[in-house]
Motif scaffolding. Structure first.
Motif, PDB file in Angstrom:
ATOM      1  N   PHE A 152       0.821  -1.214   0.000  1.00  0.00           N
ATOM      2  CA  PHE A 152       0.000   0.000   0.000  1.00  0.00           C
ATOM      3  C   PHE A 152       0.855   1.264   0.000  1.00  0.00           C
ATOM      4  O   PHE A 152       0.396   2.315  -0.455  1.00  0.00           O
ATOM      5  N   GLU A 153       2.109   1.143   0.473  1.00  0.00           N
ATOM      6  CA  GLU A 153       3.012   2.291   0.423  1.00  0.00           C
ATOM      7  C   GLU A 153       3.759   2.385  -0.897  1.00  0.00           C
ATOM      8  O   GLU A 153       4.549   3.307  -1.099  1.00  0.00           O
ATOM      9  N   GLY A 154       3.527   1.437  -1.795  1.00  0.00           N
ATOM     10  CA  GLY A 154       4.193   1.451  -3.093  1.00  0.00           C
ATOM     11  C   GLY A 154       5.634   1.005  -3.049  1.00  0.00           C
ATOM     12  O   GLY A 154       6.397   1.282  -3.983  1.00  0.00           O
ATOM     13  N   LYS A 155       6.027   0.270  -1.992  1.00  0.00           N
ATOM     14  CA  LYS A 155       7.424  -0.134  -1.842  1.00  0.00           C
ATOM     15  C   LYS A 155       7.657  -1.601  -2.186  1.00  0.00           C
ATOM     16  O   LYS A 155       8.784  -2.067  -2.143  1.00  0.00           O
ATOM     17  N   ARG A 156       6.602  -2.308  -2.512  1.00  0.00           N
ATOM     18  CA  ARG A 156       6.746  -3.736  -2.853  1.00  0.00           C
ATOM     19  C   ARG A 156       5.522  -4.179  -3.635  1.00  0.00           C
ATOM     20  O   ARG A 156       4.401  -3.915  -3.233  1.00  0.00           O
ATOM     21  N   PRO A 157       5.720  -4.868  -4.767  1.00  0.00           N
ATOM     22  CA  PRO A 157       4.558  -5.366  -5.517  1.00  0.00           C
ATOM     23  C   PRO A 157       3.904  -6.533  -4.795  1.00  0.00           C
ATOM     24  O   PRO A 157       4.575  -7.309  -4.103  1.00  0.00           O
ATOM     25  N   SER A 158       2.602  -6.659  -4.950  1.00  0.00           N
ATOM     26  CA  SER A 158       1.861  -7.752  -4.327  1.00  0.00           C
ATOM     27  C   SER A 158       2.073  -9.041  -5.106  1.00  0.00           C
ATOM     28  O   SER A 158       2.036  -9.054  -6.334  1.00  0.00           O
ATOM     29  N   SER A 159       2.268 -10.135  -4.381  1.00  0.00           N
ATOM     30  CA  SER A 159       2.442 -11.433  -5.035  1.00  0.00           C
ATOM     31  C   SER A 159       1.143 -11.957  -5.629  1.00  0.00           C
ATOM     32  O   SER A 159       1.167 -12.907  -6.415  1.00  0.00           O
ATOM     33  N   ARG A 160       0.015 -11.349  -5.264  1.00  0.00           N
ATOM     34  CA  ARG A 160      -1.249 -11.765  -5.882  1.00  0.00           C
ATOM     35  C   ARG A 160      -1.368 -11.221  -7.307  1.00  0.00           C
ATOM     36  O   ARG A 160      -2.006 -11.844  -8.157  1.00  0.00           O
ATOM     37  N   ASP A 161      -0.796 -10.049  -7.549  1.00  0.00           N
ATOM     38  CA  ASP A 161      -0.910  -9.411  -8.853  1.00  0.00           C
ATOM     39  C   ASP A 161       0.355  -9.550  -9.695  1.00  0.00           C
ATOM     40  O   ASP A 161       0.304  -9.429 -10.917  1.00  0.00           O
TER      41      ASP A 161
ATOM     42  N   ARG B 229      14.653 -24.091   1.239  1.00  0.00           N
ATOM     43  CA  ARG B 229      14.543 -22.780   1.867  1.00  0.00           C
ATOM     44  C   ARG B 229      14.146 -21.781   0.791  1.00  0.00           C
ATOM     45  O   ARG B 229      14.850 -21.604  -0.206  1.00  0.00           O
ATOM     46  N   VAL B 230      12.999 -21.127   0.989  1.00  0.00           N
ATOM     47  CA  VAL B 230      12.443 -20.201   0.004  1.00  0.00           C
ATOM     48  C   VAL B 230      12.764 -18.778   0.448  1.00  0.00           C
ATOM     49  O   VAL B 230      12.465 -18.387   1.581  1.00  0.00           O
ATOM     50  N   ARG B 231      13.369 -18.001  -0.452  1.00  0.00           N
ATOM     51  CA  ARG B 231      13.609 -16.573  -0.204  1.00  0.00           C
ATOM     52  C   ARG B 231      12.666 -15.791  -1.124  1.00  0.00           C
ATOM     53  O   ARG B 231      12.769 -15.868  -2.343  1.00  0.00           O
ATOM     54  N   LEU B 232      11.739 -15.059  -0.494  1.00  0.00           N
ATOM     55  CA  LEU B 232      10.750 -14.277  -1.228  1.00  0.00           C
ATOM     56  C   LEU B 232      11.117 -12.806  -1.136  1.00  0.00           C
ATOM     57  O   LEU B 232      11.448 -12.308  -0.050  1.00  0.00           O
ATOM     58  N   ILE B 233      11.057 -12.126  -2.274  1.00  0.00           N
ATOM     59  CA  ILE B 233      11.412 -10.703  -2.303  1.00  0.00           C
ATOM     60  C   ILE B 233      10.583  -9.948  -1.281  1.00  0.00           C
ATOM     61  O   ILE B 233       9.366 -10.103  -1.194  1.00  0.00           O
ATOM     62  N   GLY B 234      11.276  -9.125  -0.458  1.00  0.00           N
ATOM     63  CA  GLY B 234      10.595  -8.405   0.609  1.00  0.00           C
ATOM     64  C   GLY B 234      10.575  -6.904   0.434  1.00  0.00           C
ATOM     65  O   GLY B 234      10.043  -6.191   1.292  1.00  0.00           O
ATOM     66  N   SER B 235      11.164  -6.405  -0.664  1.00  0.00           N
ATOM     67  CA  SER B 235      11.174  -4.960  -0.896  1.00  0.00           C
ATOM     68  C   SER B 235      11.603  -4.698  -2.321  1.00  0.00           C
ATOM     69  O   SER B 235      12.111  -5.593  -3.015  1.00  0.00           O
ATOM     70  N   LEU B 236      11.417  -3.458  -2.750  1.00  0.00           N
ATOM     71  CA  LEU B 236      12.018  -3.005  -3.987  1.00  0.00           C
ATOM     72  C   LEU B 236      13.503  -2.755  -3.743  1.00  0.00           C
ATOM     73  O   LEU B 236      13.933  -2.557  -2.606  1.00  0.00           O
ATOM     74  N   PRO B 237      14.362  -2.755  -4.775  1.00  0.00           N
ATOM     75  CA  PRO B 237      15.775  -2.434  -4.575  1.00  0.00           C
ATOM     76  C   PRO B 237      15.940  -1.033  -3.984  1.00  0.00           C
ATOM     77  O   PRO B 237      15.234  -0.098  -4.360  1.00  0.00           O
ATOM     78  N   TYR B 238      16.874  -0.878  -3.033  1.00  0.00           N
ATOM     79  CA  TYR B 238      17.121   0.416  -2.410  1.00  0.00           C
ATOM     80  C   TYR B 238      18.606   0.519  -2.051  1.00  0.00           C
ATOM     81  O   TYR B 238      19.301  -0.493  -1.914  1.00  0.00           O
TER      82      TYR B 238
END
Length: 380
Positions: A224-233, A288-297
């Motif tokens: 909702f803050e625009g800092k990470r895309p939703s995995s649903r979409d 072990r699954v690593r899921l993206i947790g943010s946009l690059p910064y």
């Protein structure tokens, strides 16, 4: 003479004063500025691999098994022959149904000729209307008999086809559960059809993982803050490390998130799809699954050896411009290629003690020396 002795004693007393100790030299320490680079946060979960497609191969018709056409554990393609069941009883039924169809067609042809003759005679009132109606009904019954016979023939032909059990999907087949000579029960026998073997697809392969509620809420907030895309979409990327691996060896994408949290565990079920071209991953394995947790910064990073603990705080020791030591509270982030992300508390130009922490004292002077090379794990 006594005067000379007194003077000597006085001079000797003046020469016995204790010298003052020299000031301690500043402790040598190694300092380095934080590494600055673009990073991406990842959330880690334990997952289990499952096949995209899995089929239990069962007998569709009953009979005696006459041959097994596959090697246990081999890879099979869609349509490959697996089992042969004795088809002679079904061939006999098919011949009988074919004969009934021929008989029905002959009766229908006779009924059509008799109806045509009755219609011609009815024009001159040589045949009553009731006779015409009777012959029309006979022809309709003959057509119905044709449909019944055709259905019986198709069913018999299907049974012949089903006596050759083929692979419905491509994948790795399990062992054969029924040997030649055994009687199997088909799905048309009223009971449970006999299980013959099973097949699982291997490329691609799913990995299922459970996300805790706190991580879900964090990712939802970032979305909702625009800092990470939703995995649903968005098919967010994942990295997978197999058991015994220290680094991820497979890449994939999220393709499913469940619609509710499991009330017994408080977790949300997710799924990623992973290419498996060499078929090295099998269903049932852990990863072990690593899921993206943010946009690059842009982030500042330090080796973990430069971070100390002060009760509940994490601190680093910074050498100020006058070479005195200052304890700086910091907020830590995740590890990235061997270095720890420092979210708050540091500036890019700060000189951080990375070696010799045990010799550093807050407020004391040190002798800083620049690190010979970039901290381990940093990018050039």
């Amino acid at each position: 003479m006594p005067l000379i002795v007194l003077l000597a004693v006085t001079l000797a007393g003046c020469g016995d004063k204790t010298p003052q100790p020299a000031a301690a030299a500043p402790a040598p320490v190694t300092v380095a500025q934080p590494t600055k680079r673009t990073v991406t946060d990842w959330d880690e979960f334990t997952g289990r691999f499952e096949a995209v497609e899995e089929v239990q191969v069962r007998a569709r018709v009953g009979g005696f098994v006459t041959s097994v056409e596959f090697r246990d554990g081999a890879f099979v393609n869609t349509g490959d022959l697996l089992y042969v069941i004795d088809s002679r009883p079904f061939e006999a039924v098919a011949e009988q149904a074919n004969g009934q169809l021929s008989d029905a067609r002959a009766k229908a042809e006779l009924g059509k000729r008799e109806l045509d003759r009755a219609l011609t005679l009815n024009q001159t009132q040589a045949v009553a209307d009731s006779i015409v109606d009777q012959r029309r009904q006979t022809l309709q019954a003959a057509h119905a008999a044709i449909l019944q016979a055709e259905g019986a023939l198709k069913a018999a032909q299907l049974n012949i086809e089903f006596s050759h059990v083929v692979a419905p999907i491509g994948g790795r087949v399990s062992r054969h559960l029924v040997s030649v000579g055994n009687l199997v029960q088909g799905s048309d026998g009223g009971g449970a059809a006999t299980l013959l073997t099973s097949i699982v697809s291997l490329d691609p392969i799913y990995i299922y993982f459970d996300m805790d509620e706190a991580t879900y809420l964090k990712n939802n907030r970032l979305y909702f803050e625009g800092k990470r895309p939703s995995s649903r979409d968005t098919p967010n990327p994942v990295q997978v490390a197999l058991t015994g691996e220290t680094k991820p060896s497979h890449d994939g994408k999220v393709d499913f998130l469940d619609n509710r949290l499991d009330v017994s565990t408080g977790t949300l079920r997710g799924r990623a799809i992973i290419p498996n071209k060499d078929f090295s991953i099998l269903p049932g394995q852990f990863g072990r699954v690593r899921l993206i947790g943010s946009l690059p910064y842009e982030a500042l990073l330090l080796p973990d050896t430069a971070i100390a603990t002060d009760q509940s705080r994490k601190i680093v020791f910074v050498v100020k411009d006058d070479d005195t030591v200052e304890a700086r509270p910091v907020v830590l982030g995740p590890l990235d290629e061997g270095l720890r992300v420092i979210r708050e508390g540091l500036k890019p130009e700060d000189r951080v003690i990375v070696d010799g922490l045990q010799r550093a004292r807050v407020g004391a002077k040190v002798s800083p020396h620049a690190a010979a090379a970039a901290p381990a794990g940093s990018k050039t």
